[in-house]
Structure formats: C-alpha cells, structure tokens
Motif scaffolding. Structure first.
Motif, short mmCIF file in Angstrom:
data_model
loop_
_atom_site.label_atom_id
_atom_site.label_comp_id
_atom_site.label_asym_id
_atom_site.label_seq_id
_atom_site.Cartn_x
_atom_site.Cartn_y
_atom_site.Cartn_z
N LEU A 67 48.16 63.62 28.48
CA LEU A 67 48.10 63.65 29.94
C LEU A 67 47.25 62.50 30.44
O LEU A 67 46.13 62.28 29.95
N PHE A 68 47.78 61.76 31.40
CA PHE A 68 47.02 60.70 32.06
C PHE A 68 47.38 60.73 33.55
O PHE A 68 48.54 60.51 33.92
N VAL A 69 46.40 61.05 34.38
CA VAL A 69 46.62 61.14 35.82
C VAL A 69 45.59 60.26 36.51
O VAL A 69 44.39 60.52 36.43
N ASP A 70 46.06 59.21 37.16
CA ASP A 70 45.18 58.27 37.86
C ASP A 70 45.88 57.87 39.15
O ASP A 70 46.93 57.22 39.12
N GLY A 71 45.33 58.28 40.29
CA GLY A 71 45.96 57.94 41.54
C GLY A 71 45.32 58.63 42.72
O GLY A 71 44.32 59.35 42.59
N GLU A 72 45.91 58.38 43.87
CA GLU A 72 45.42 58.96 45.12
C GLU A 72 46.61 59.48 45.90
O GLU A 72 47.65 58.81 46.00
N PHE A 103 42.45 53.72 47.84
CA PHE A 103 41.36 52.79 48.15
C PHE A 103 39.98 53.36 47.82
O PHE A 103 38.96 52.70 48.04
N LEU A 104 39.90 54.58 47.27
CA LEU A 104 38.61 55.25 47.11
C LEU A 104 37.98 55.07 45.72
O LEU A 104 36.84 55.48 45.52
N ASP A 105 38.68 54.47 44.77
CA ASP A 105 38.16 54.40 43.39
C ASP A 105 36.76 53.78 43.31
O ASP A 105 35.86 54.33 42.69
N PRO A 123 35.15 54.08 34.58
CA PRO A 123 34.81 52.69 34.27
C PRO A 123 35.80 52.00 33.34
O PRO A 123 35.77 50.77 33.21
N PHE A 124 36.67 52.75 32.67
CA PHE A 124 37.51 52.17 31.62
C PHE A 124 38.94 51.86 32.08
O PHE A 124 39.76 51.40 31.27
N PHE A 125 39.25 52.10 33.36
CA PHE A 125 40.61 51.88 33.83
C PHE A 125 40.60 51.07 35.12
O PHE A 125 39.63 51.08 35.86
N PRO A 126 41.70 50.33 35.37
CA PRO A 126 41.78 49.51 36.59
C PRO A 126 41.64 50.35 37.85
O PRO A 126 42.03 51.52 37.87
N LYS A 127 41.09 49.74 38.88
CA LYS A 127 40.93 50.43 40.16
C LYS A 127 42.24 50.44 40.93
O LYS A 127 43.07 49.54 40.81
N ASN A 128 42.42 51.48 41.73
CA ASN A 128 43.50 51.58 42.71
C ASN A 128 44.89 51.44 42.09
O ASN A 128 45.77 50.76 42.63
N GLN A 129 45.09 52.10 40.96
CA GLN A 129 46.42 52.15 40.37
C GLN A 129 46.96 53.58 40.46
O GLN A 129 46.21 54.54 40.62
N ILE A 130 48.29 53.72 40.36
CA ILE A 130 48.90 55.03 40.33
C ILE A 130 49.67 55.18 39.02
O ILE A 130 50.49 54.33 38.66
N ASP A 131 49.35 56.24 38.30
CA ASP A 131 50.03 56.54 37.05
C ASP A 131 49.86 58.02 36.75
O ASP A 131 48.79 58.47 36.36
N TYR A 132 50.91 58.80 37.00
CA TYR A 132 50.94 60.22 36.67
C TYR A 132 51.84 60.38 35.46
O TYR A 132 53.07 60.22 35.56
N ALA A 133 51.26 60.69 34.30
CA ALA A 133 52.04 60.77 33.07
C ALA A 133 51.66 62.00 32.28
O ALA A 133 50.47 62.34 32.18
N TYR A 134 52.67 62.65 31.71
CA TYR A 134 52.45 63.81 30.85
C TYR A 134 53.61 63.91 29.87
O TYR A 134 54.77 63.69 30.23
N SER A 135 53.28 64.27 28.64
CA SER A 135 54.32 64.55 27.64
C SER A 135 53.87 65.74 26.81
O SER A 135 52.68 65.92 26.55
N GLY A 136 54.79 66.53 26.42
CA GLY A 136 54.52 67.75 25.64
C GLY A 136 55.52 68.80 26.02
O GLY A 136 56.64 68.81 25.51
N ASN A 137 55.16 69.69 26.96
CA ASN A 137 56.09 70.65 27.53
C ASN A 137 56.83 69.99 28.68
O ASN A 137 56.55 70.21 29.85
N GLY A 138 57.81 69.15 28.34
CA GLY A 138 58.47 68.34 29.34
C GLY A 138 57.85 66.96 29.41
O GLY A 138 56.94 66.62 28.62
N ARG A 139 58.33 66.16 30.35
CA ARG A 139 57.85 64.79 30.47
C ARG A 139 57.74 64.41 31.94
O ARG A 139 58.65 64.66 32.74
#
Length: 310
Positions: A67-72, A103-105, A123-139
């Motif tokens: 699971l990786f969820v980064d966004g606004e 714009f809040l990151d 601190p380890f990921f770019p600011k102001n990006q959108i990436d909603y990702a999940y794999s396992g029970n569905g994708r």
C-alpha cells in the motif's frame, strides 16, 4: 463581501451536536459512511455544504500486500434534508471529490519538524505528488489529478424524542453507485446503513453519540473482500463560549472494511476532530476545524474543514 457581512450578524447559538465530517480515507471513501445526524425534528428544510481538504502519506508492505497512498483530496459534501410527516425526516447527500498532489506537504512537514512530531515517511518522498496504489486483495492505481461525483445517499430518520433537553432518533439509509470506482468515489454497489442518534443539551454544554452499522451489497475495489458489515460510532462534546461561538471535540471510529488485510490503513480507524461553530444570521452557522488520525496511520494524516449550514 456583502453576503459575508449579512451572514455574520450573530444571534444565539442553536443546539447542534456534531461536525459534518467523516473519514476521508481515499481508498475507503467509496463505501457508505453516513454523515452525522444533526438536525432537530421541527427544523424544516435544511441545507449544508462542507469543504474538506485532506492530506496524507501512508506506506505499508507485507509479503502479500502493498500500500502506498500519497496525495491530497478536496471533498465538497452537499446535503439537503426536510421533514416528511409526523416524527419523520429525510436527507439527501452527495460528495464532489477532487484528487491532486495538493499544496500542504511542505507546511505539514515543517510543522512536524518544528514541534518535534513524528514526520513518518514524508521526508523520503517528493512533495505535492498524487499516487494511490494498493495490491493484494484487488488492485488500485490512481496517479493522476481527477474530479468526480461521489455516490448519492438517501437517509430517513424517525424521532422517538425531541425537545429542548434531548433528542433520540433512529436512522436508515441507502447509497446508490453514482460515483466512479476508477476514481475511488464509489465501491460500485448499493450500500445500506442503520444507526441510532442521541443528544443531551444544557445551557452551556451539549453531548451527543451515534452508533451504527453499514453493509456494502457489493465491492468492486477490493475484489469482494470488503463486502462485509462494518460498525461505526461517534461521540461529541460542545461548549458554548458566548451567544455566537461554541467549541467542540468529536471522536469518530470505524471497524475494518477489508477482510483478511493486514494493512493498518484499511483496518479499524479512530479520528479526533477539534473545531468551532460560529452562529450567523437567522438559522445559518459556520463550522471550522481539523481532524487528526488519533490512532496513527488508520486515517488521513490531517483534514481541514469549513462548512456552512442552515
């Protein structure tokens, strides 16, 4: 500006008990979670619009799930309700959702660093990006800016008691799949919910609670594993500080949605909301505040909201 000046002529604060907020988890928002019930039986027609801006970053991995969820996300919750007959009221609601990098990151990361709060993965990921990702029970894979209408819900409530000191009501609702599963604004199915509402009111204090269950009648996001009953609860305490203002603290909790998942972000959640209510002209009032994930990583990191209610 003229409208603002007209509205901000204050009158005594009425007895409302809840903020019109709910979990804005981008992976679970397509499942039915009713708005709080917050209107007296004899209130007549009532309109509300609440803007919620949520920002989060969540990273989780197990041997079979990722699971990786980064966004606004910006959600505008619109609702209309009115009396039916006798002891009954009805409500229609629908959200409009916009997802982006936001714009809040930087501001959130600076706030955490300044006061020594845990910065998590920010601190380890770019600011102001959108990436909603999940794999396992569905994708799930949403990595572009989008705006989408959410699911339309219709609720009906029966008031067992309603006077100046107390309210007890019982509600049921249905959600239609008018949103988009690709944009995560719908689970692709009809959902139902049943819940009870109770409130006690004194001169300066108001307390309220809700307890209910929600049942998806399908699930096109998590390959059917979220097609199960979940419970939800709300508690709120409100303190009037004068004829125009009141302060409120609210707790919102849910049980897990996705069966067999080890992801904390998909499991039980607990959120704390702190804010204020400003009484405006006539019956209008303004709500404002913020919501934090009281149980860390079970809900979006932060949600700011501003609402206008009749």
């Amino acid at each position: 500006m003229a409208a603002v000046c007209w509205l901000t002529a204050s009158r005594p604060l009425r007895a409302e008990e809840f903020f019109a907020v709910r979990d804005q988890n981008p992976l679970l928002r397509g499942f039915y979670l009713p708005l709080p019930s917050d209107t007296r039986l004899g209130a007549g027609a009532a309109l509300s619009a609440t803007l919620l801006i949520s920002n989060t970053i969540n990273v989780e991995h197990t041997s079979r799930e990722s699971l990786f969820v980064d966004g606004e996300s910006d959600a505008l919750d619109l609702a209309y309700e009115n009396a039916l007959t006798g002891q009954w009221r009805y409500r229609l609601s629908v959200p409009i959702v916009h997802d982006s990098g936001g714009f809040l990151d930087s501001a959130i990361d600076t706030w955490h660093e300044l006061f020594g709060f845990r910065r998590g993965s920010r601190p380890f990921f770019p600011k102001n990006q959108i990436d909603y990702a999940y794999s396992g029970n569905g994708r799930i894979d949403l990595n572009h800016t989008q705006t989408s209408l959410g699911d339309l819900a219709a609720d009906v409530g029966w008031y067992a008691a309603d006077d100046a000191r107390r309210t007890v009501s019982f509600w049921g609702g249905l959600k239609a799949p008018t949103g988009s599963t690709a944009d995560l604004t719908s689970d692709g199915a009809w959902d139902g919910a049943l819940w009870a509402h109770a409130a006690l009111r004194w001169t300066k204090w108001q307390f309220a609670a809700e307890l209910g269950v929600a049942q998806p009648f399908g699930d096109e996001i998590f390959a059917g594993t979220a097609h199960r009953t979940s419970g939800f609860a709300r508690l709120a305490a409100t303190r009037a500080t004068g004829p125009a203002w009141s302060l409120r603290a609210q707790l919102d909790a849910q049980t897990g949605h996705v069966a067999g998942s080890d992801m904390r972000f998909l499991g039980p959640s607990l959120q704390l909301t702190i804010g204020a209510v400003r009484r405006l002209r006539g019956r209008w009032r303004m709500q404002m505040g913020f919501t934090e994930d009281a149980a860390v990583n079970t809900a979006p990191d932060i949600t700011f909201f501003l609402g206008i209610h009749d």
